[in-house]
Scaffold this motif. Structure first.
Motif, short mmCIF file in Angstrom:
data_model
loop_
_atom_site.label_atom_id
_atom_site.label_comp_id
_atom_site.label_asym_id
_atom_site.label_seq_id
_atom_site.Cartn_x
_atom_site.Cartn_y
_atom_site.Cartn_z
N VAL A 163 0.84 -1.26 0.09
CA VAL A 163 0.15 0.03 0.05
C VAL A 163 0.92 1.10 -0.01
CG1 VAL A 163 -1.92 -1.15 1.12
CG2 VAL A 163 -0.17 -0.24 2.64
N GLU A 164 0.49 2.32 -0.38
CA GLU A 164 1.22 3.57 -0.48
C GLU A 164 0.49 4.51 0.71
OE1 GLU A 164 0.80 5.61 -4.29
OE2 GLU A 164 1.19 3.57 -5.25
N PRO A 165 1.27 5.14 1.34
CA PRO A 165 1.10 5.93 2.61
C PRO A 165 0.01 7.11 1.74
CG PRO A 165 3.34 6.32 1.95
CD PRO A 165 3.05 5.19 1.09
N GLY A 166 -0.82 7.69 2.51
CA GLY A 166 -1.60 8.73 2.03
C GLY A 166 -3.06 8.52 2.43
N ARG A 167 -3.34 7.19 2.51
CA ARG A 167 -4.87 7.09 2.77
C ARG A 167 -4.80 5.99 3.88
NH1 ARG A 167 -8.19 8.77 -0.40
NH2 ARG A 167 -7.51 8.57 -2.77
N LEU A 168 -4.26 6.47 5.09
CA LEU A 168 -4.38 5.80 6.38
C LEU A 168 -5.73 5.40 6.92
CD1 LEU A 168 -2.58 4.43 8.67
CD2 LEU A 168 -2.96 6.91 9.80
N VAL A 185 -10.01 -9.25 9.20
CA VAL A 185 -10.29 -8.96 7.87
C VAL A 185 -10.60 -7.75 7.31
CG1 VAL A 185 -12.14 -9.60 6.18
CG2 VAL A 185 -11.36 -11.46 8.00
N ALA A 186 -11.16 -6.97 8.04
CA ALA A 186 -11.60 -5.50 7.69
C ALA A 186 -10.05 -5.00 7.26
CB ALA A 186 -12.10 -4.61 8.82
N GLU A 187 -9.09 -4.91 8.17
CA GLU A 187 -7.67 -4.79 7.68
C GLU A 187 -7.36 -5.03 6.41
OE1 GLU A 187 -3.55 -4.28 9.69
OE2 GLU A 187 -4.05 -6.31 8.74
N LEU A 188 -7.48 -6.19 6.00
CA LEU A 188 -7.03 -6.87 4.53
C LEU A 188 -7.74 -6.21 3.53
CD1 LEU A 188 -6.42 -10.53 4.92
CD2 LEU A 188 -4.82 -8.79 4.18
N VAL A 189 -9.29 -6.12 3.86
CA VAL A 189 -10.30 -5.47 2.74
C VAL A 189 -9.64 -4.37 2.54
CG1 VAL A 189 -12.51 -4.89 2.39
CG2 VAL A 189 -12.02 -7.19 3.33
N LEU A 193 -7.81 -2.44 -1.11
CA LEU A 193 -8.22 -1.33 -1.89
C LEU A 193 -7.17 -0.35 -2.00
CD1 LEU A 193 -11.89 -0.88 -0.46
CD2 LEU A 193 -10.91 -2.11 -2.69
N GLY A 194 -5.96 -0.50 -1.32
CA GLY A 194 -4.75 0.56 -1.37
C GLY A 194 -4.80 1.26 -0.23
N TYR A 195 -5.67 1.27 0.91
CA TYR A 195 -5.59 1.98 2.02
C TYR A 195 -4.44 1.37 2.89
CZ TYR A 195 -10.11 4.20 1.85
OH TYR A 195 -11.25 5.03 1.44
N ASP A 196 -3.48 2.36 3.67
CA ASP A 196 -2.58 2.00 4.48
C ASP A 196 -3.21 1.63 5.77
OD1 ASP A 196 -0.72 1.48 6.12
OD2 ASP A 196 0.15 3.60 5.95
N ALA A 197 -4.05 0.40 5.74
CA ALA A 197 -4.79 -0.20 6.87
C ALA A 197 -4.00 -0.73 8.03
CB ALA A 197 -6.04 -0.90 6.16
N PRO A 295 1.24 12.63 3.91
CA PRO A 295 1.29 11.86 5.32
C PRO A 295 2.18 12.92 6.30
CG PRO A 295 2.42 10.30 3.75
CD PRO A 295 1.61 11.48 2.94
N ASN A 296 3.05 13.61 5.59
CA ASN A 296 3.91 14.70 6.30
C ASN A 296 3.17 15.92 6.73
OD1 ASN A 296 6.23 13.01 5.98
ND2 ASN A 296 6.46 14.05 3.79
N ALA A 297 2.04 16.14 6.27
CA ALA A 297 1.35 17.19 6.48
C ALA A 297 0.48 16.88 7.88
CB ALA A 297 -0.03 17.56 5.37
N ARG A 298 0.43 15.54 8.24
CA ARG A 298 -0.21 15.26 9.55
C ARG A 298 0.25 16.24 10.73
NH1 ARG A 298 0.13 9.11 9.44
NH2 ARG A 298 -0.79 8.85 7.51
N GLY A 299 1.42 16.15 10.86
CA GLY A 299 1.93 16.80 12.03
C GLY A 299 1.54 18.44 11.99
#
Ligand code: B12
Length: 322
Positions: A163-168, A185-189, A193-197, A295-299
């Motif tokens: 997965v790519e960072p940016g969709r946590l 399973v929710a994490e895997l699903v 879909l590309g979420y960094d779950a 992801p760097n904008a979070r802080g």
């Protein structure tokens, strides 16, 4: 627990789907197959990406042994109908390899992870539960079955594309809720879909989940509720979670067998999902509607919000709350 995605070389990928290595490298370089490069510049491809590519382009996995997945394929596409019964049998007899084969075969035949859960894993456990209640299965068999499924879910986590960072996305289960499979399973699903779950696990106080939301600022938070020890307390504490989600602009998705209608009416959330397919649809829709976050904008965002909060006069803060 985090596991790294399993990456293979173009040679292995080419052999697995029965094409030439040079074609495969060309598809990689042309962007048809997602790949990464090692520090030394060598191409590496996630197993799940190879499977996706093969399925979407009418190729088939002719040599799955290239991926060391210890699977044997046997006309899987037509077998979804009774696979929950075969899986229940494999789990009750403690046959890890048979259980793995059933699920990996279906996955390789392009059935989504949500289908695997809704139509195979959950019904298999219902079957196990039924057999236990009529005395034809023992508690140890059910527990061992859970362990086997969790191992297989970890293996599946390795084969889906990185997965790519940016969709946590974060999620977990509340204090006293010991059910591990739904959240795993929710994490895997979501990862598929590309979420960094990231699954935070089970039996976590709602205040801790709220803290994770505040600190990590996900786009989506799932709460898995299979068991509620004290409904009044749960409803009270849940508001902290809702507030944490709205403060960071996260969608709060809830699901699980313990969320009956009465309880749901007393909670505030973005979506309730009966099934993993619902979660998948909601998450897909969300990613279409909202852009990836840096992801760097979070802080920076958190610091800005804290600053706004600090300079707000008390009176104004009270008015907003009313
Ligand atoms: C395995 C199991 C356990 C294991 C779990 C172990 C583990 N490591 O995870 C353990 C031993 C902990 C357990 C304990 C108990 N269990 Co139990 N358990 C089960 C069993 C066999 C399977 C549950 C499961 O994980 N299924 C797999 C999941 C994926 O399927 P699902 O829950 O149906 O979820 C579907 C949807 O609800 C949705 N979903 C679920 N969660 C979420 C979350 C999100 C975010 C989303 C989007 C969707 C979603 O997706 C799934 C469909 O794909 C069921 C039997 C059955 N009929 O299901 C009994 C069952 C649920 N247990 C039951 C009971 C009574 C208990 C206990 C109260 C027993 C006791 N007296 O101690 C305790 C409570 C434990 C606790 N405090 O949490 C009863 C519940 C009865 C009821 N009416 O509520 C059942 C139905 C057994 C029975 N026939 O009596 N259990």
């Amino acid at each position: 627990m985090t596991t790294t995605t399993t990456l293979v070389s173009p040679k292995q990928a080419a052999r697995a789907i029965g094409v030439s290595e040079s074609s495969l490298k060309r598809w990689c370089d042309g962007g048809l197959l997602q790949m990464t490069r090692t520090a030394g510049g060598h191409r590496k491809i996630a197993i799940g990406e190879v499977i996706r590519f093969a399925n979407q382009n009418g190729a088939s996995l002719v040599a799955p042994e290239e991926f060391s997945l210890s699977i044997t394929r046997e006309n899987p596409a037509s077998r979804i109908a009774d696979s929950h019964l075969r899986l229940a049998e494999a789990l009750l007899t403690g046959s890890e390899s048979a259980a793995r084969q059933i699920l990996l075969d279906l996955f390789l035949a392009n059935h989504s992870l949500s289908t695997l859960c809704d139509d195979v894993i959950a019904p298999a456990f219902r079957e196990i539960g039924d057999r236990w209640s009529c005395g034809s299965a023992n508690v140890y068999q059910e527990r061992r079955g859970c362990e086997i499924i969790l191992w297989i879910l970890h293996e599946l986590r390795r084969v889906i594309p990185p997965v790519e960072p940016g969709r946590l996305a974060l999620g977990g289960a509340i204090s006293g809720d010991l059910y591990e499979i739904p959240s795993a399973v929710a994490e895997l699903v979501l990862r598929s879909l590309g979420y960094d779950a990231q699954n935070l696990g089970t039996s976590i106080p709602l205040s801790e989940l709220a803290r994770a939301i505040h600190d990590l600022q996900p786009q989506l938070f799932w709460l898995s509720v299979s068991h509620v020890c004290d409904e009044t307390r749960f409803v009270e504490d849940f508001s902290e979670l809702s507030s944490a989600c709205s403060a960071v602009g996260a969608s709060l998705v809830v699901g699980g067998r313990a969320l009956n209608e009465d309880l749901r009416r007393r909670l505030t959330y973005s979506a309730y999902c009966d099934t993993m397919k619902h979660l998948e649809n909601f998450a897909e829709d969300l990613s279409r509607r909202s852009p990836k976050r840096n992801p760097n904008a979070r802080g920076r965002r958190a610091r800005r919000r804290n600053l706004r909060h600090a300079i707000q006069p008390n009176a104004l803060r009270r008015n907003r709350a009313n």
